[in-house]
Design a protein around this motif. Sequence first.
Motif, PDB file in Angstrom:
ATOM      1  N   SER A 268       1.938   2.547  -9.792  1.00  0.00           N
ATOM      2  CA  SER A 268       0.945   3.139 -10.678  1.00  0.00           C
ATOM      3  C   SER A 268       0.410   4.408 -10.026  1.00  0.00           C
ATOM      4  N   SER A 269      -0.609   4.961 -10.628  1.00  0.00           N
ATOM      5  CA  SER A 269      -1.178   6.193 -10.067  1.00  0.00           C
ATOM      6  C   SER A 269      -2.079   5.834  -8.888  1.00  0.00           C
ATOM      7  N   GLY A 270      -1.566   5.924  -7.680  1.00  0.00           N
ATOM      8  CA  GLY A 270      -2.326   5.638  -6.475  1.00  0.00           C
ATOM      9  C   GLY A 270      -2.603   6.913  -5.708  1.00  0.00           C
ATOM     10  N   SER A 271      -3.414   6.795  -4.679  1.00  0.00           N
ATOM     11  CA  SER A 271      -3.772   7.979  -3.906  1.00  0.00           C
ATOM     12  C   SER A 271      -2.863   8.124  -2.686  1.00  0.00           C
ATOM     13  N   GLY A 272      -2.847   9.327  -2.142  1.00  0.00           N
ATOM     14  CA  GLY A 272      -2.071   9.586  -0.937  1.00  0.00           C
ATOM     15  C   GLY A 272      -2.675   8.915   0.283  1.00  0.00           C
ATOM     16  N   TRP A 273      -3.981   8.691   0.245  1.00  0.00           N
ATOM     17  CA  TRP A 273      -4.654   8.004   1.365  1.00  0.00           C
ATOM     18  C   TRP A 273      -4.119   6.584   1.505  1.00  0.00           C
ATOM     19  N   ALA A 274      -3.912   5.899   0.394  1.00  0.00           N
ATOM     20  CA  ALA A 274      -3.399   4.527   0.449  1.00  0.00           C
ATOM     21  C   ALA A 274      -2.003   4.502   1.064  1.00  0.00           C
ATOM     22  N   ARG A 275      -1.179   5.474   0.684  1.00  0.00           N
ATOM     23  CA  ARG A 275       0.171   5.532   1.270  1.00  0.00           C
ATOM     24  C   ARG A 275       0.112   5.846   2.756  1.00  0.00           C
ATOM     25  N   GLY A 276      -0.747   6.768   3.159  1.00  0.00           N
ATOM     26  CA  GLY A 276      -0.849   7.142   4.566  1.00  0.00           C
ATOM     27  C   GLY A 276      -1.330   6.003   5.439  1.00  0.00           C
ATOM     28  N   PHE A 277      -2.434   5.365   5.020  1.00  0.00           N
ATOM     29  CA  PHE A 277      -2.955   4.234   5.797  1.00  0.00           C
ATOM     30  C   PHE A 277      -1.998   3.046   5.754  1.00  0.00           C
ATOM     31  N   GLY A 278      -1.316   2.859   4.627  1.00  0.00           N
ATOM     32  CA  GLY A 278      -0.327   1.785   4.540  1.00  0.00           C
ATOM     33  C   GLY A 278       0.836   2.016   5.484  1.00  0.00           C
ATOM     34  N   PHE A 279       1.274   3.275   5.601  1.00  0.00           N
ATOM     35  CA  PHE A 279       2.373   3.586   6.522  1.00  0.00           C
ATOM     36  C   PHE A 279       1.950   3.373   7.977  1.00  0.00           C
ATOM     37  N   ILE A 280       0.742   3.798   8.321  1.00  0.00           N
ATOM     38  CA  ILE A 280       0.239   3.592   9.690  1.00  0.00           C
ATOM     39  C   ILE A 280       0.111   2.102   9.995  1.00  0.00           C
ATOM     40  N   ALA A 281      -0.413   1.335   9.034  1.00  0.00           N
ATOM     41  CA  ALA A 281      -0.530  -0.116   9.235  1.00  0.00           C
ATOM     42  C   ALA A 281       0.841  -0.755   9.378  1.00  0.00           C
ATOM     43  N   LEU A 282       1.804  -0.264   8.636  1.00  0.00           N
ATOM     44  CA  LEU A 282       3.163  -0.789   8.726  1.00  0.00           C
ATOM     45  C   LEU A 282       3.759  -0.548  10.107  1.00  0.00           C
TER      46      LEU A 282
ATOM     47  N   ALA B 111       0.828  -1.209   0.000  1.00  0.00           N
ATOM     48  CA  ALA B 111       0.000   0.000   0.000  1.00  0.00           C
ATOM     49  C   ALA B 111       0.863   1.260   0.000  1.00  0.00           C
ATOM     50  N   VAL B 112       1.991   1.224   0.703  1.00  0.00           N
ATOM     51  CA  VAL B 112       2.882   2.386   0.730  1.00  0.00           C
ATOM     52  C   VAL B 112       3.526   2.579  -0.643  1.00  0.00           C
ATOM     53  N   GLY B 113       3.819   1.496  -1.347  1.00  0.00           N
ATOM     54  CA  GLY B 113       4.479   1.589  -2.640  1.00  0.00           C
ATOM     55  C   GLY B 113       3.550   1.750  -3.818  1.00  0.00           C
ATOM     56  N   VAL B 114       2.252   1.972  -3.589  1.00  0.00           N
ATOM     57  CA  VAL B 114       1.289   2.096  -4.686  1.00  0.00           C
ATOM     58  C   VAL B 114       1.649   3.214  -5.661  1.00  0.00           C
ATOM     59  N   PRO B 115       1.983   4.434  -5.210  1.00  0.00           N
ATOM     60  CA  PRO B 115       2.304   5.482  -6.177  1.00  0.00           C
ATOM     61  C   PRO B 115       3.550   5.195  -7.007  1.00  0.00           C
TER      62      PRO B 115
END
Length: 105
Positions: free
Chosen positions: A65-79, A58-62
Motif C-alpha cells: 500500500s502507500s507507505g512511507s520511506g521511513w518505514a522501509r528505511g527502519f525496516g531495512f536497518i532492523a532486518l 516494514a520493508v515491503g510496505v510500499p
Amino acid sequence: MEHIAQAVDPFVFRLSIFVLAVFVGYFVVWSVTPALHTPLMSVTNAISSVIVVGALLAVGVPMISSGSGWARGFGFIALIFACVNIFGGFLVTQRMLAMYKKKAK
C-alpha cells in the motif's frame, strides 16, 4: 464530573510501556544463572527471527500500500541487525555447546 475520565495521550502510554519493558527485561536477564545462558541465546535467536518477519513486512510496505520511506528505511536497518544477531547467536551457542563435548584422543 466529566473531566475525571480523560484520555491518556497515546505517546505517553507507549512510552510508559517501553520504560516498563526495559526495567523488566533488565531484571530478567541479569537474574539468569550462567548455566542457562546457552538456552537463553537460543530463545533470543527465536525472538530475532520474529523481528526479521516484522522487518520484512516494514520493508515491503510500499509494495502493498502507500507507505512511507521511513518505514522501509527502519525496516531495512532492523532486518540487518536482526540477521546479524541471529547469525552471531548461533555461533555463540555452537561454541558453548562444543565446550561440553568430549575431546577425541
